[in-house]
Design a protein around this motif. Structure first.
Motif, PDB file in Angstrom:
ATOM      1  N   TRP A   6       0.815  -1.217   0.000  1.00  0.00           N
ATOM      2  CA  TRP A   6       0.000   0.000   0.000  1.00  0.00           C
ATOM      3  C   TRP A   6       0.847   1.263   0.000  1.00  0.00           C
ATOM      4  O   TRP A   6       0.323   2.345  -0.274  1.00  0.00           O
ATOM      5  CB  TRP A   6      -0.930  -0.016   1.208  1.00  0.00           C
ATOM      6  CG  TRP A   6      -1.806  -1.220   1.218  1.00  0.00           C
ATOM      7  CD1 TRP A   6      -1.585  -2.392   1.882  1.00  0.00           C
ATOM      8  CD2 TRP A   6      -3.021  -1.410   0.497  1.00  0.00           C
ATOM      9  NE1 TRP A   6      -2.591  -3.296   1.624  1.00  0.00           N
ATOM     10  CE2 TRP A   6      -3.491  -2.709   0.782  1.00  0.00           C
ATOM     11  CE3 TRP A   6      -3.773  -0.603  -0.355  1.00  0.00           C
ATOM     12  CZ2 TRP A   6      -4.666  -3.217   0.245  1.00  0.00           C
ATOM     13  CZ3 TRP A   6      -4.944  -1.117  -0.890  1.00  0.00           C
ATOM     14  CH2 TRP A   6      -5.379  -2.405  -0.587  1.00  0.00           C
ATOM     15  N   GLY A   8       2.790   4.344  -0.883  1.00  0.00           N
ATOM     16  CA  GLY A   8       2.841   5.153  -2.094  1.00  0.00           C
ATOM     17  C   GLY A   8       1.540   5.213  -2.876  1.00  0.00           C
ATOM     18  O   GLY A   8       1.468   5.886  -3.902  1.00  0.00           O
ATOM     19  N   TYR A   9       0.490   4.513  -2.414  1.00  0.00           N
ATOM     20  CA  TYR A   9      -0.789   4.559  -3.110  1.00  0.00           C
ATOM     21  C   TYR A   9      -1.747   5.510  -2.407  1.00  0.00           C
ATOM     22  O   TYR A   9      -1.576   5.828  -1.229  1.00  0.00           O
ATOM     23  CB  TYR A   9      -1.409   3.167  -3.228  1.00  0.00           C
ATOM     24  CG  TYR A   9      -0.663   2.318  -4.222  1.00  0.00           C
ATOM     25  CD1 TYR A   9      -0.810   2.523  -5.582  1.00  0.00           C
ATOM     26  CD2 TYR A   9       0.220   1.336  -3.788  1.00  0.00           C
ATOM     27  CE1 TYR A   9      -0.096   1.764  -6.497  1.00  0.00           C
ATOM     28  CE2 TYR A   9       0.935   0.570  -4.697  1.00  0.00           C
ATOM     29  CZ  TYR A   9       0.771   0.796  -6.049  1.00  0.00           C
ATOM     30  OH  TYR A   9       1.479   0.053  -6.949  1.00  0.00           O
ATOM     31  N   LYS A  10      -2.758   5.930  -3.127  1.00  0.00           N
ATOM     32  CA  LYS A  10      -3.733   6.900  -2.630  1.00  0.00           C
ATOM     33  C   LYS A  10      -4.537   6.367  -1.451  1.00  0.00           C
ATOM     34  O   LYS A  10      -4.915   7.113  -0.560  1.00  0.00           O
ATOM     35  CB  LYS A  10      -4.660   7.286  -3.789  1.00  0.00           C
ATOM     36  CG  LYS A  10      -5.701   8.291  -3.450  1.00  0.00           C
ATOM     37  CD  LYS A  10      -6.553   8.601  -4.668  1.00  0.00           C
ATOM     38  CE  LYS A  10      -7.691   9.526  -4.291  1.00  0.00           C
ATOM     39  NZ  LYS A  10      -8.577   9.809  -5.411  1.00  0.00           N
ATOM     40  N   HIS A  11      -4.799   5.063  -1.454  1.00  0.00           N
ATOM     41  CA  HIS A  11      -5.632   4.459  -0.415  1.00  0.00           C
ATOM     42  C   HIS A  11      -4.858   3.393   0.352  1.00  0.00           C
ATOM     43  O   HIS A  11      -3.944   2.781  -0.178  1.00  0.00           O
ATOM     44  CB  HIS A  11      -6.856   3.774  -1.020  1.00  0.00           C
ATOM     45  CG  HIS A  11      -7.781   4.675  -1.757  1.00  0.00           C
ATOM     46  ND1 HIS A  11      -7.910   5.996  -1.496  1.00  0.00           N
ATOM     47  CD2 HIS A  11      -8.646   4.439  -2.770  1.00  0.00           C
ATOM     48  CE1 HIS A  11      -8.799   6.542  -2.303  1.00  0.00           C
ATOM     49  NE2 HIS A  11      -9.255   5.608  -3.093  1.00  0.00           N
ATOM     50  N   GLN A  64      -2.651   9.386   2.322  1.00  0.00           N
ATOM     51  CA  GLN A  64      -3.542   8.257   2.074  1.00  0.00           C
ATOM     52  C   GLN A  64      -4.882   8.427   2.786  1.00  0.00           C
ATOM     53  O   GLN A  64      -4.941   8.891   3.923  1.00  0.00           O
ATOM     54  CB  GLN A  64      -2.920   6.951   2.564  1.00  0.00           C
ATOM     55  CG  GLN A  64      -1.789   6.435   1.711  1.00  0.00           C
ATOM     56  CD  GLN A  64      -1.264   5.109   2.231  1.00  0.00           C
ATOM     57  OE1 GLN A  64      -0.932   4.986   3.399  1.00  0.00           O
ATOM     58  NE2 GLN A  64      -1.195   4.125   1.354  1.00  0.00           N
ATOM     59  N   LEU A 164      -6.520  -2.201  -4.393  1.00  0.00           N
ATOM     60  CA  LEU A 164      -5.081  -2.337  -4.614  1.00  0.00           C
ATOM     61  C   LEU A 164      -4.781  -2.419  -6.103  1.00  0.00           C
ATOM     62  O   LEU A 164      -5.298  -3.302  -6.789  1.00  0.00           O
ATOM     63  CB  LEU A 164      -4.575  -3.596  -3.908  1.00  0.00           C
ATOM     64  CG  LEU A 164      -3.074  -3.834  -3.876  1.00  0.00           C
ATOM     65  CD1 LEU A 164      -2.367  -2.722  -3.116  1.00  0.00           C
ATOM     66  CD2 LEU A 164      -2.770  -5.172  -3.224  1.00  0.00           C
ATOM     67  N   PRO A 165      -3.949  -1.515  -6.626  1.00  0.00           N
ATOM     68  CA  PRO A 165      -3.588  -1.619  -8.037  1.00  0.00           C
ATOM     69  C   PRO A 165      -2.976  -2.991  -8.325  1.00  0.00           C
ATOM     70  O   PRO A 165      -2.189  -3.507  -7.529  1.00  0.00           O
ATOM     71  CB  PRO A 165      -2.552  -0.512  -8.220  1.00  0.00           C
ATOM     72  CG  PRO A 165      -2.851   0.468  -7.133  1.00  0.00           C
ATOM     73  CD  PRO A 165      -3.334  -0.372  -5.973  1.00  0.00           C
ATOM     74  N   SER A 167      -0.645  -4.129 -10.131  1.00  0.00           N
ATOM     75  CA  SER A 167       0.813  -4.253 -10.153  1.00  0.00           C
ATOM     76  C   SER A 167       1.420  -4.240  -8.752  1.00  0.00           C
ATOM     77  O   SER A 167       2.539  -4.709  -8.560  1.00  0.00           O
ATOM     78  CB  SER A 167       1.422  -3.114 -10.973  1.00  0.00           C
ATOM     79  OG  SER A 167       1.101  -1.862 -10.372  1.00  0.00           O
ATOM     80  N   ALA A 168       0.690  -3.733  -7.763  1.00  0.00           N
ATOM     81  CA  ALA A 168       1.246  -3.599  -6.417  1.00  0.00           C
ATOM     82  C   ALA A 168       1.646  -4.941  -5.818  1.00  0.00           C
ATOM     83  O   ALA A 168       2.706  -5.065  -5.204  1.00  0.00           O
ATOM     84  CB  ALA A 168       0.261  -2.890  -5.503  1.00  0.00           C
TER      85      ALA A 168
END
Length: 192
Positions: A6, A8-11, A64, A164-165, A167-168
């Motif tokens: 998680w 570096g991601y927005k959520h 986040q 979750l994207p 690629s994560a």
């Protein structure tokens, strides 16, 4: 050793669970995705609410928003306990961490009326003696335990995966494998 997928991601995601008895099946999923699982055991204790608010505030300082997926009984006390938990954490965010409640987005993941119909879950009459039943809006109640464990795990995993994207997880697994290989190489070199 685990890498936080998680970062570096927005959520970020948390799962809040009303019942301790279901923590095992749900934890199997949340652990795999590095998602905190908070067991409320009915009405959340102040210490549990404070810890949740502290973690949510820390994530918000990193930009986040925390998406909370709540699992509860479909009955007046389950609905009220969920409302109370969200309110308590929101109040602590504002009073102790000077953070707006908008950094937390709560979704009632289960139990809801469509799940009751889809899985043909066993119902019981809603207790009219419960003072909260008037505002509940349903004549039937359903225990969270009525959802088969495989369905419950699938529900939680599906909700997490949507946030979750894709690629994560691949990046997380590659980083972990690379680090494990590096550490194994160090250990092997130290034996010679």
């Amino acid at each position: 050793y685990a890498v936080d997928p998680w970062a570096g991601y927005k959520h970020a995601v948390e799962v809040w669970l009303e019942k301790d008895a279901l923590a095992g099946p749900v934890y199997d999923v949340t652990h795999d995705y590095c998602v905190p699982l908070r067991v409320q055991r009915g009405y959340a204790r102040l210490s549990a609410s404070y810890k949740a608010a502290r973690d949510i505030a820390a994530r918000s300082r990193n930009g986040q928003t925390t998406c909370v997926f709540y699992l509860r009984d479909f009955d007046p006390s389950g609905a009220d306990a969920a409302r109370a938990a969200e309110q308590a954490v929101g109040d602590i965010l504002e009073s102790d961490f000077d953070t707006d409640q908008s950094v937390m987005d709560v979704t009632m993941l289960a139990v809801n009326e469509s799940q009751i119909a889809r899985w043909n879950l066993p119902t019981r009459p809603t207790k009219t003696s419960d003072s909260r039943s008037a505002g509940f809006g349903s004549q039937v109640s359903v225990e969270l335990d009525a959802i088969p464990p495989a369905e419950l795990r699938g529900l939680v995993e599906g909700a997490i995966k949507k946030m979750l994207p894709p690629s994560a997880m691949a990046i997380k697994e590659a980083e972990e494998e690379s680090t494990r290989a590096y550490l194994a190489g160090l250990a092997a070199a130290g034996r010679h």
